[in-house]
Scaffold this motif. Sequence first.
Motif, PDB file in Angstrom:
ATOM      1  N   LYS A  72       0.803  -1.221   0.000  1.00  0.00           N
ATOM      2  CA  LYS A  72       0.000   0.000   0.000  1.00  0.00           C
ATOM      3  C   LYS A  72       0.834   1.267   0.000  1.00  0.00           C
ATOM      4  N   ILE A  73       2.140   1.165   0.255  1.00  0.00           N
ATOM      5  CA  ILE A  73       3.005   2.331   0.175  1.00  0.00           C
ATOM      6  C   ILE A  73       3.705   2.400  -1.183  1.00  0.00           C
ATOM      7  N   GLN A  74       4.059   1.261  -1.738  1.00  0.00           N
ATOM      8  CA  GLN A  74       4.744   1.242  -3.029  1.00  0.00           C
ATOM      9  C   GLN A  74       3.851   1.660  -4.193  1.00  0.00           C
ATOM     10  N   VAL A  75       2.551   1.808  -3.960  1.00  0.00           N
ATOM     11  CA  VAL A  75       1.674   2.275  -5.039  1.00  0.00           C
ATOM     12  C   VAL A  75       1.945   3.748  -5.364  1.00  0.00           C
ATOM     13  N   LEU A  99       2.552  -0.222  -9.371  1.00  0.00           N
ATOM     14  CA  LEU A  99       3.793   0.123  -8.683  1.00  0.00           C
ATOM     15  C   LEU A  99       4.167   1.566  -9.015  1.00  0.00           C
ATOM     16  N   GLY A 100       4.160   2.438  -7.998  1.00  0.00           N
ATOM     17  CA  GLY A 100       4.534   3.826  -8.195  1.00  0.00           C
ATOM     18  C   GLY A 100       3.680   4.551  -9.215  1.00  0.00           C
ATOM     19  N   PHE A 101       2.363   4.332  -9.175  1.00  0.00           N
ATOM     20  CA  PHE A 101       1.495   4.929 -10.193  1.00  0.00           C
ATOM     21  C   PHE A 101       0.599   6.046  -9.653  1.00  0.00           C
ATOM     22  N   ILE A 102       0.652   6.325  -8.357  1.00  0.00           N
ATOM     23  CA  ILE A 102      -0.179   7.384  -7.777  1.00  0.00           C
ATOM     24  C   ILE A 102       0.674   8.631  -7.567  1.00  0.00           C
ATOM     25  N   ASP A 103       0.277   9.734  -8.205  1.00  0.00           N
ATOM     26  CA  ASP A 103       1.052  10.973  -8.139  1.00  0.00           C
ATOM     27  C   ASP A 103       0.863  11.732  -6.833  1.00  0.00           C
ATOM     28  N   ASP A 104      -0.363  11.761  -6.339  1.00  0.00           N
ATOM     29  CA  ASP A 104      -0.689  12.557  -5.158  1.00  0.00           C
ATOM     30  C   ASP A 104      -0.162  11.871  -3.899  1.00  0.00           C
ATOM     31  N   ASN A 106      -0.663  12.535  -0.929  1.00  0.00           N
ATOM     32  CA  ASN A 106      -1.649  12.561   0.151  1.00  0.00           C
ATOM     33  C   ASN A 106      -2.897  11.735  -0.157  1.00  0.00           C
ATOM     34  N   ALA A 107      -2.926  11.100  -1.320  1.00  0.00           N
ATOM     35  CA  ALA A 107      -4.100  10.324  -1.706  1.00  0.00           C
ATOM     36  C   ALA A 107      -4.321   9.167  -0.736  1.00  0.00           C
ATOM     37  N   ASP A 108      -5.581   8.861  -0.476  1.00  0.00           N
ATOM     38  CA  ASP A 108      -5.924   7.767   0.429  1.00  0.00           C
ATOM     39  C   ASP A 108      -6.258   6.540  -0.408  1.00  0.00           C
ATOM     40  N   TYR A 109      -5.265   5.691  -0.641  1.00  0.00           N
ATOM     41  CA  TYR A 109      -5.453   4.480  -1.444  1.00  0.00           C
ATOM     42  C   TYR A 109      -5.847   3.346  -0.503  1.00  0.00           C
ATOM     43  N   ASN A 110      -7.080   2.861  -0.639  1.00  0.00           N
ATOM     44  CA  ASN A 110      -7.599   1.887   0.317  1.00  0.00           C
ATOM     45  C   ASN A 110      -7.880   0.534  -0.336  1.00  0.00           C
ATOM     46  N   ILE A 204       1.670   8.584   1.244  1.00  0.00           N
ATOM     47  CA  ILE A 204       3.017   8.033   1.289  1.00  0.00           C
ATOM     48  C   ILE A 204       3.752   8.388   2.581  1.00  0.00           C
ATOM     49  N   ARG A 205       3.291   9.430   3.288  1.00  0.00           N
ATOM     50  CA  ARG A 205       3.965   9.823   4.534  1.00  0.00           C
ATOM     51  C   ARG A 205       3.719   8.832   5.669  1.00  0.00           C
ATOM     52  N   ARG A 206       2.878   7.828   5.425  1.00  0.00           N
ATOM     53  CA  ARG A 206       2.697   6.754   6.408  1.00  0.00           C
ATOM     54  C   ARG A 206       3.886   5.799   6.400  1.00  0.00           C
ATOM     55  N   ALA A 207       4.710   5.862   5.364  1.00  0.00           N
ATOM     56  CA  ALA A 207       5.813   4.914   5.215  1.00  0.00           C
ATOM     57  C   ALA A 207       6.756   4.975   6.410  1.00  0.00           C
ATOM     58  N   ILE A 208       7.157   3.806   6.897  1.00  0.00           N
ATOM     59  CA  ILE A 208       8.146   3.771   7.971  1.00  0.00           C
ATOM     60  C   ILE A 208       9.418   4.452   7.479  1.00  0.00           C
ATOM     61  N   GLY A 209       9.879   5.425   8.256  1.00  0.00           N
ATOM     62  CA  GLY A 209      11.056   6.189   7.872  1.00  0.00           C
ATOM     63  C   GLY A 209      10.738   7.662   7.702  1.00  0.00           C
ATOM     64  N   VAL A 210       9.489   7.972   7.399  1.00  0.00           N
ATOM     65  CA  VAL A 210       9.095   9.375   7.237  1.00  0.00           C
ATOM     66  C   VAL A 210       8.770  10.004   8.594  1.00  0.00           C
ATOM     67  N   PRO A 211       7.844   9.462   9.362  1.00  0.00           N
ATOM     68  CA  PRO A 211       7.570  10.078  10.684  1.00  0.00           C
ATOM     69  C   PRO A 211       8.794  10.045  11.604  1.00  0.00           C
ATOM     70  N   GLU A 212       9.583   8.981  11.509  1.00  0.00           N
ATOM     71  CA  GLU A 212      10.729   8.828  12.402  1.00  0.00           C
ATOM     72  C   GLU A 212      11.772   9.929  12.201  1.00  0.00           C
ATOM     73  N   LEU A 213      11.853  10.461  10.996  1.00  0.00           N
ATOM     74  CA  LEU A 213      12.849  11.496  10.692  1.00  0.00           C
ATOM     75  C   LEU A 213      12.331  12.910  10.956  1.00  0.00           C
ATOM     76  N   ASP A 214      11.117  13.026  11.457  1.00  0.00           N
ATOM     77  CA  ASP A 214      10.502  14.338  11.626  1.00  0.00           C
ATOM     78  C   ASP A 214      11.325  15.246  12.543  1.00  0.00           C
ATOM     79  N   ARG A 215      11.693  14.777  13.724  1.00  0.00           N
ATOM     80  CA  ARG A 215      12.430  15.632  14.673  1.00  0.00           C
ATOM     81  C   ARG A 215      13.781  16.064  14.102  1.00  0.00           C
ATOM     82  N   PHE A 216      14.467  15.150  13.457  1.00  0.00           N
ATOM     83  CA  PHE A 216      15.752  15.479  12.855  1.00  0.00           C
ATOM     84  C   PHE A 216      15.594  16.545  11.776  1.00  0.00           C
ATOM     85  N   LEU A 217      14.619  16.374  10.898  1.00  0.00           N
ATOM     86  CA  LEU A 217      14.437  17.325   9.799  1.00  0.00           C
ATOM     87  C   LEU A 217      13.936  18.675  10.288  1.00  0.00           C
TER      88      LEU A 217
END
Length: 338
Positions: A72-75, A99-104, A106-110, A204-217
Amino acid sequence: MNISSSFGETCAKSLINYHNELNASFNIHIYNNNHIYKDKVIFVMGATGTGKSKLSIDIANHIPAEIINCDKIQVYKGLNTLTNKVTQEESQGIRHHLLGFIDDPNADYNVTHFRNDAILAIESIIEQNKHPIIVGGSNSFIESLINGDSYFMSRYECCFLWVDVNLPVLDRFVSKRVDQMVESGLVDEVREIFDPEGDYTRGIRRAIGVPELDRFLRAEKDGFVDKGALDILLKIAIDEIKVNTYNLACRQVNKIRKMKDFWGWDLHHIDATDAFLKDKTEERNEAWERLVVRPSVLCVRDFLRATRSSGMQSKSKAPSTTVIKEVVSSMATVPAVI
């Protein structure tokens, strides 16, 4: 009398033609012995990092097939390193769908979107006389397609391959893989999509690695923190990515077991642990071919050769899991290309 006979023959031919067209439109085939045949779909399941994508490509090199992504993230487009998308070189010319076909971002792909898109991809692949291989770790998508879509249930027969690795071994592998991702530009990828107002529960911001880097960024963007403090924040983020990735793997394994027990799916369990324990590339590749690829291809070929559809398995059927590892020793002499 002759007129009646001719009329009867015409009606019979019309009914036969209609019957054949109807069956073709439903992807269900009726043969002379009245057996019902369904088109076949192969699923490659497993926790993150177990080699699902690699195995699906290996299988597609033995049979005419195309691959449908079920992650659901690789879409989404972008974050190719972080999400571990297969590269063009790794795909070996095998076409990948969804695979990698959704541009937005923030889109909610369910699950509903996936069901609709997956069925269209399946039918497109079958029309080319190829076999669909659905691969990915989003087990809720798989469950929704197989047991939540009456269209799919009535038209397709499934083969389930569960590639598995001992969790402590997988933990060590995942940790190394995260380090490799960081070296390959993981932080730069996330920095490009960083938004202080971004929603980490969508897209895509649900992907592991994005929230974890928030404080650093955030600290990096503010510019009020020295390099030493930034390095500490980055290390904390990377450690969190490793822990959360391992926790995801544990949840995925538990979900697969629950689906097997609840729905009674006949999962072909392929233990790839020994291949992951090999340090040398040559030994690891040999073990992967012998312990994972060959038995998987044998299983898939048997599934495709089977003539009579057994239909979808329901909750009432006793659950079963075929453990491929138990018969691997007898397959040691099977040639690499079957």
